[in-house]
Design an enzyme around this catalytic site. Structure first.
Site, PDB file in Angstrom:
ATOM      1  N   TYR A 179      12.157 -21.742 -22.780  1.00 40.89           N
ATOM      2  CA  TYR A 179      11.765 -22.844 -23.675  1.00 40.89           C
ATOM      3  C   TYR A 179      11.987 -22.472 -25.141  1.00 40.89           C
ATOM      4  O   TYR A 179      12.468 -23.289 -25.927  1.00 40.89           O
ATOM      5  CB  TYR A 179      10.291 -23.220 -23.441  1.00 40.89           C
ATOM      6  CG  TYR A 179      10.003 -23.695 -22.036  1.00 40.89           C
ATOM      7  CD1 TYR A 179      10.936 -24.445 -21.335  1.00 40.89           C
ATOM      8  CD2 TYR A 179       8.796 -23.391 -21.394  1.00 40.89           C
ATOM      9  CE1 TYR A 179      10.688 -24.865 -20.037  1.00 40.89           C
ATOM     10  CE2 TYR A 179       8.536 -23.814 -20.099  1.00 40.89           C
ATOM     11  CZ  TYR A 179       9.491 -24.545 -19.429  1.00 40.89           C
ATOM     12  OH  TYR A 179       9.246 -24.959 -18.144  1.00 40.89           O
TER      13      TYR A 179
HETATM   14  C1  LIG Z   1      11.343 -20.631 -15.615  1.00 38.09           C
HETATM   15  C2  LIG Z   1      12.533 -20.691 -14.681  1.00 38.09           C
HETATM   16  C3  LIG Z   1      12.723 -22.140 -14.207  1.00 38.09           C
HETATM   17  C4  LIG Z   1      13.802 -20.236 -15.426  1.00 38.09           C
HETATM   18  O1  LIG Z   1      14.893 -20.272 -14.548  1.00 38.09           O
HETATM   19  P1  LIG Z   1      15.988 -19.123 -14.609  1.00 38.09           P
HETATM   20  O2  LIG Z   1      17.222 -19.638 -13.971  1.00 38.09           O
HETATM   21  O3  LIG Z   1      15.425 -17.859 -14.108  1.00 38.09           O
HETATM   22  O4  LIG Z   1      16.107 -19.020 -16.206  1.00 38.09           O
HETATM   23  P2  LIG Z   1      17.297 -18.853 -17.232  1.00 38.09           P
HETATM   24  O5  LIG Z   1      18.251 -19.959 -17.113  1.00 38.09           O
HETATM   25  O6  LIG Z   1      16.727 -18.667 -18.586  1.00 38.09           O
HETATM   26  O7  LIG Z   1      17.822 -17.503 -16.842  1.00 38.09           O
HETATM   27  C5  LIG Z   1      16.941 -16.375 -16.981  1.00 38.09           C
HETATM   28  C6  LIG Z   1      17.639 -15.254 -17.658  1.00 38.09           C
HETATM   29  O8  LIG Z   1      19.030 -15.322 -17.424  1.00 38.09           O
HETATM   30  C7  LIG Z   1      19.711 -15.141 -18.651  1.00 38.09           C
HETATM   31  N1  LIG Z   1      20.867 -16.026 -18.648  1.00 38.09           N
HETATM   32  C8  LIG Z   1      20.956 -17.221 -19.248  1.00 38.09           C
HETATM   33  N2  LIG Z   1      22.181 -17.729 -19.070  1.00 38.09           N
HETATM   34  C9  LIG Z   1      22.846 -16.824 -18.332  1.00 38.09           C
HETATM   35  C10 LIG Z   1      24.158 -16.777 -17.813  1.00 38.09           C
HETATM   36  N3  LIG Z   1      25.048 -17.749 -18.039  1.00 38.09           N
HETATM   37  N4  LIG Z   1      24.482 -15.713 -17.061  1.00 38.09           N
HETATM   38  C11 LIG Z   1      23.622 -14.721 -16.841  1.00 38.09           C
HETATM   39  N5  LIG Z   1      22.366 -14.711 -17.314  1.00 38.09           N
HETATM   40  C12 LIG Z   1      22.009 -15.751 -18.054  1.00 38.09           C
HETATM   41  C13 LIG Z   1      18.795 -15.519 -19.728  1.00 38.09           C
HETATM   42  O9  LIG Z   1      19.029 -14.745 -20.879  1.00 38.09           O
HETATM   43  C14 LIG Z   1      17.447 -15.252 -19.134  1.00 38.09           C
HETATM   44  O10 LIG Z   1      17.026 -13.979 -19.449  1.00 38.09           O
HETATM   45  P3  LIG Z   1      15.474 -13.707 -19.750  1.00 38.09           P
HETATM   46  O11 LIG Z   1      14.693 -14.323 -18.615  1.00 38.09           O
HETATM   47  O12 LIG Z   1      15.414 -12.252 -19.765  1.00 38.09           O
HETATM   48  O13 LIG Z   1      15.209 -14.374 -21.063  1.00 38.09           O
HETATM   49  C15 LIG Z   1      12.361 -19.752 -13.458  1.00 38.09           C
HETATM   50  O14 LIG Z   1      12.295 -18.436 -13.908  1.00 38.09           O
HETATM   51  C16 LIG Z   1      11.140 -20.092 -12.627  1.00 38.09           C
HETATM   52  O15 LIG Z   1      11.211 -20.934 -11.752  1.00 38.09           O
HETATM   53  N6  LIG Z   1      10.000 -19.417 -12.896  1.00 38.09           N
HETATM   54  C17 LIG Z   1       8.796 -19.558 -12.128  1.00 38.09           C
HETATM   55  C18 LIG Z   1       8.266 -20.956 -12.173  1.00 38.09           C
HETATM   56  C19 LIG Z   1       7.968 -21.407 -13.578  1.00 38.09           C
HETATM   57  O16 LIG Z   1       7.393 -20.671 -14.358  1.00 38.09           O
HETATM   58  N7  LIG Z   1       8.358 -22.652 -13.876  1.00 38.09           N
HETATM   59  C20 LIG Z   1       8.067 -23.261 -15.139  1.00 38.09           C
HETATM   60  C21 LIG Z   1       6.633 -23.730 -15.114  1.00 38.09           C
HETATM   61  S1  LIG Z   1       6.232 -24.562 -16.586  1.00 38.09           S
END
Ligand SMILES: CC(C)(COP(=O)(O)OP(=O)(O)OC[C@H]1O[C@@H](n2cnc3c(N)ncnc32)[C@H](O)[C@@H]1OP(=O)(O)O)[C@@H](O)C(=O)NCCC(=O)NCCS
Length: 219
Positions: A179
């Protein structure tokens, strides 16, 4: 892992709702059974004005697709392309409105902090609520969450987007870092929803979101 984003429709809900709820309870580490209560709420949300949902889908090996835990997330065509497709991410939201509980809680919180009526109205009207965003732990860290969120927020008619997320010490989790990276700023911090003792933050940002050159996640 090749990912594609698919638009999830209300008519196809019987195909994707259970897989999406499985991602939700797994990603949020909620106890099994939580999805039973949530199903009715998510179904009710489908009928709200401006509702839009996206799924992230990938193709796995036949073994993974047919054995637990992958089988819980299998999605049949037209949501998936074939019988080895599984859902790995879900995002949805809708247009906020004063008759919604979440909107009323937000207004209450803003008033409690002493914001005047016009400020409350400026925040709690004309917004898109990001209601759910979850990526299965096996697929996190590849940019799928960012891709889902960016796509969900394109071409929205509302002036801004709002969400609520649990407060985390030093904002140290993937949701917070996503976020913040996407430009969300504080709207209301340390708010406790009626009936839930955990503190939450409301975050928001103006729309549209400039997606830049980022087309999608890395394989
Ligand atoms: C929050 C959530 C939806 C994020 O999804 P995600 O796919 O893991 O998140 P991102 O797209 O940011 O990717 C995560 C990491 O990949 C990295 N990333 C982003 N784009 C990328 C790419 N093209 N290639 C490789 N890595 C990448 C980011 O830097 C990020 O790193 P960080 O977590 O160390 O900051 C997921 O982690 C989740 O479901 N969490 C648990 C449930 C939750 O908290 N939901 C929200 C409730 S409000």
């Amino acid at each position: 892992m090749t990912i594609r984003l698919v638009t999830l429709t209300g008519q196809d809900a019987r195909l994707w709702l259970e897989p999406a709820l499985d991602i939700y309870v797994t990603a949020m580490r909620y106890p099994r059974g939580t999805e039973v209560h949530r199903a009715a709420l998510w179904r009710e949300h489908i009928g709200r004005p401006g509702w839009r949902a996206l799924g992230a889908v990938t193709t796995v090996s036949p073994h993974e697709a047919h054995t637990l835990p992958g089988s819980r997330r299998r999605v049949q065509p037209p949501v998936g392309l074939g019988e080895n497709d599984v859902l790995v991410g879900i995002a949805y939201g809708y247009t906020g409105a004063p008759d919604q509980w979440w909107n009323q809680q937000l207004r209450l919180g803003l008033r409690q902090r002493g914001h005047p009526a016009e400020v409350v109205e400026g925040i709690a009207a004309d917004y898109f609520e990001l209601t759910e965003l979850h990526v299965h732990p096996s697929a996190q860290g590849r940019g799928i969450g960012q891709w889902l969120l960016g796509r969900l927020l394109t071409e929205r008619p509302e002036s801004h987007v709002l969400l609520s997320t649990p407060e985390i010490p030093e904002e140290r989790n993937r949701a917070w870092s996503l976020y913040r990276r996407m430009g969300f700023t504080d709207v209301l911090r340390n708010f406790t929803f009626t009936g839930d003792p955990r503190p939450f933050a409301f975050l928001g940002r103006r729309l549209p979101v400039d997606l830049g050159p980022a087309a999608g996640p890395q394989p």
